[in-house]
Design a protein around this motif. Structure first.
Motif, short mmCIF file in Angstrom:
data_model
loop_
_atom_site.label_atom_id
_atom_site.label_comp_id
_atom_site.label_asym_id
_atom_site.label_seq_id
_atom_site.Cartn_x
_atom_site.Cartn_y
_atom_site.Cartn_z
N HIS A 185 0.86 -0.92 -0.05
CA HIS A 185 0.04 -0.14 -0.02
C HIS A 185 0.92 1.34 -0.13
CE1 HIS A 185 -3.15 2.68 1.58
NE2 HIS A 185 -3.90 1.94 0.83
N PRO A 186 1.59 1.63 -1.10
CA PRO A 186 2.67 2.66 -1.29
C PRO A 186 1.74 4.06 -1.16
CG PRO A 186 2.18 1.61 -3.30
CD PRO A 186 1.43 0.83 -2.45
N TYR A 187 0.93 4.06 -0.29
CA TYR A 187 0.25 5.50 -0.58
C TYR A 187 -0.75 5.46 0.85
CZ TYR A 187 -2.85 2.22 -2.64
OH TYR A 187 -3.65 1.19 -3.00
N ILE A 188 -1.51 6.53 1.12
CA ILE A 188 -2.12 6.70 2.36
C ILE A 188 -3.64 6.94 1.95
CG2 ILE A 188 -0.19 7.20 3.84
CD1 ILE A 188 -1.29 10.36 4.02
N ASP A 189 -4.42 6.60 2.64
CA ASP A 189 -6.08 6.99 2.53
C ASP A 189 -6.37 7.96 3.73
OD1 ASP A 189 -6.18 5.47 0.46
OD2 ASP A 189 -6.63 3.65 1.25
N ILE A 190 -6.87 9.14 3.14
CA ILE A 190 -7.53 9.93 4.52
C ILE A 190 -9.08 10.10 4.24
CG2 ILE A 190 -7.05 12.22 5.39
CD1 ILE A 190 -4.63 12.40 3.40
N THR A 191 -9.63 9.91 5.36
CA THR A 191 -11.29 9.71 5.48
C THR A 191 -11.50 11.30 6.00
OG1 THR A 191 -11.23 7.49 5.97
CG2 THR A 191 -13.18 8.88 6.36
N ALA A 192 -12.50 11.96 5.46
CA ALA A 192 -12.84 13.23 5.64
C ALA A 192 -14.42 13.19 5.55
CB ALA A 192 -12.07 14.24 4.97
N PRO A 193 -15.14 14.18 5.75
CA PRO A 193 -16.59 14.44 5.69
C PRO A 193 -16.79 14.86 4.26
CG PRO A 193 -16.00 15.86 7.75
CD PRO A 193 -14.73 15.05 7.24
N GLU A 194 -18.07 14.75 3.58
CA GLU A 194 -18.36 15.15 2.26
C GLU A 194 -18.05 16.68 1.79
OE1 GLU A 194 -22.11 14.15 -0.64
OE2 GLU A 194 -22.00 13.75 1.50
N ASN A 195 -17.65 16.78 0.78
CA ASN A 195 -17.41 18.04 0.28
C ASN A 195 -16.23 19.01 1.24
OD1 ASN A 195 -19.68 18.20 -1.34
ND2 ASN A 195 -21.17 18.70 0.15
N SER A 196 -15.33 18.07 1.84
CA SER A 196 -14.38 18.60 2.30
C SER A 196 -13.39 19.14 1.19
CB SER A 196 -13.37 17.74 3.22
OG SER A 196 -14.20 17.32 4.20
N THR A 197 -12.40 19.88 1.46
CA THR A 197 -11.52 20.61 0.40
C THR A 197 -10.08 20.03 0.15
OG1 THR A 197 -12.60 22.60 0.44
CG2 THR A 197 -10.37 22.50 -0.79
N VAL A 198 -9.93 19.38 -0.77
CA VAL A 198 -8.32 18.93 -1.11
C VAL A 198 -7.47 19.83 -1.79
CG1 VAL A 198 -7.03 17.30 -2.45
CG2 VAL A 198 -9.23 16.70 -1.54
N MET A 199 -6.42 20.28 -0.75
CA MET A 199 -5.39 21.07 -1.30
C MET A 199 -4.22 20.71 -1.94
SD MET A 199 -6.59 23.54 2.13
CE MET A 199 -7.07 21.85 2.94
N SER A 200 -3.45 21.51 -2.43
CA SER A 200 -2.09 21.27 -3.04
C SER A 200 -1.15 21.22 -1.95
CB SER A 200 -1.72 22.09 -4.18
OG SER A 200 -0.14 21.90 -4.24
N VAL A 201 -0.10 20.23 -1.53
CA VAL A 201 0.75 20.06 -0.84
C VAL A 201 2.26 21.27 -0.87
CG1 VAL A 201 0.48 17.70 -0.21
CG2 VAL A 201 2.26 18.26 -1.75
N LEU A 202 2.23 21.63 -2.13
CA LEU A 202 3.52 22.52 -2.41
C LEU A 202 3.00 23.45 -4.01
CD1 LEU A 202 6.57 20.01 -2.33
CD2 LEU A 202 6.12 21.80 -0.99
N ASP A 203 3.90 24.34 -3.87
CA ASP A 203 3.75 24.96 -5.26
C ASP A 203 4.00 24.07 -6.53
OD1 ASP A 203 3.19 26.99 -3.45
OD2 ASP A 203 5.22 28.06 -4.26
N GLY A 204 3.23 24.16 -7.28
CA GLY A 204 3.50 23.20 -8.83
C GLY A 204 2.84 23.54 -9.94
#
Length: 285
Positions: A185-204
């Protein structure tokens, strides 16, 4: 001087096979046959016997005892390997498409949508990526940077921070439901409420933004330092290919899209120099 005359033994062509009861002294069955008939009967028996033995090995589990014949576990492993190879070919194709878009961005051209590139890939069976053109684009960019440095008032101090020294923005405020495992499982799963905002971790720069049946709405961002962040299973994407983003900028809405998703969560991957790394080592969740 006398000679003994030897009598020639006659050639026997007719035979008789008798089945008798020794105790009663009675014949039970008598079969008469010629030499040719006997030979034909022997050959027929050998052919029938061979056919039965071969059929026994072909249509029964006895065939697994033949040296070199794969058993059930070997066949299952071969099927699993074929599936892995197919998955690797798919990933290689995706990276080739991303490289094509990266080359177009360097050339100052409009990047193509991932869906369009995949359609072209399906029709032509392969998208030809010209390595010569990619090298020319890289050299052109290098020359432009060098030329800009020549006209600078003072030398530009180049500093390449290691990944450990970078400040990452948390991609989603939630709970890690499944952690990183390098092999399984070379990644992680993050559980959050519906309609939560996903944000960029760095400039790019967004290098991929589109849909796949397996992972739903997916977006990938190229960062400095050979770092790529991947966000999958989104409900909606807020950025498109070629967009510039900054750390903490909203790029998607968390969702439950794709065949492999179970509940609202973010499938998050962090790649450094072509290798998947554990995001929890560099990001506070």
């Amino acid at each position: 001087m006398s000679r003994e005359k030897k009598e020639k033994r006659p050639i026997v062509n007719n035979f008789k096979l008798t089945l008798s009861d020794k105790d009663k002294g009675k014949d039970l069955k008598t079969v008469s046959f010629t030499r040719i008939q006997g030979l034909i009967a022997i050959i027929t028996i050998i052919i029938v016997y061979s056919f039965l033995v071969i059929s026994l090995f072909i249509y029964t589990p006895l065939k697994t005892f033949i040296p070199g014949y794969p058993d059930a576990e070997t066949r299952r492993e071969a099927i699993r390997n074929a599936i892995r190879i197919d998955s690797l070919e798919t990933e290689i194709t995706k990276w080739a498409l991303y490289s094509e878009n990266f080359a177009r961005i360097i050339d100052g051209q409009e990047p193509l949508e991932l869906d369009s590139l995949m359609e072209i890939k399906a029709k032509s069976d392969s998208i030809a990526i010209d390595p010569k053109r990619l090298d020319e684009s890289r050299q052109k960019l290098k020359d432009e940077v060098t030329k800009a440095d020549e006209f600078a008032l003072k030398p530009v101090e180049r500093r390449s921070l290691p990944i450990e020294g970078m400040h990452f923005f948390t991609p989603l405020k939630g709970v890690i439901s499944q952690g990183y495992d390098k092999a399984l499982h070379p990644y992680i799963d993050i559980t959050a409420p519906e309609n939560s905002t996903v944000m960029s971790v760095l400039d790019g720069t967004v290098i991929s933004a589109g849909w796949s049946d397996e992972y739903g709405y997916t977006i990938q961002i190229q960062h400095e330092g050979d770092i790529i962040s991947v966000y999958k299973h989104n409900q909606k994407l807020l950025k498109k290919v070629g967009d510039k983003v900054t750390a903490g900028m909203p790029i998607a809405i968390v969702g439950n899209t794709g065949n492999t998703s179970k509940g609202n969560h973010l499938h998050f991957e962090l790649w450094h120099k072509g290798e998947a790394v554990d995001p929890t080592k560099y990001i506070s969740f």
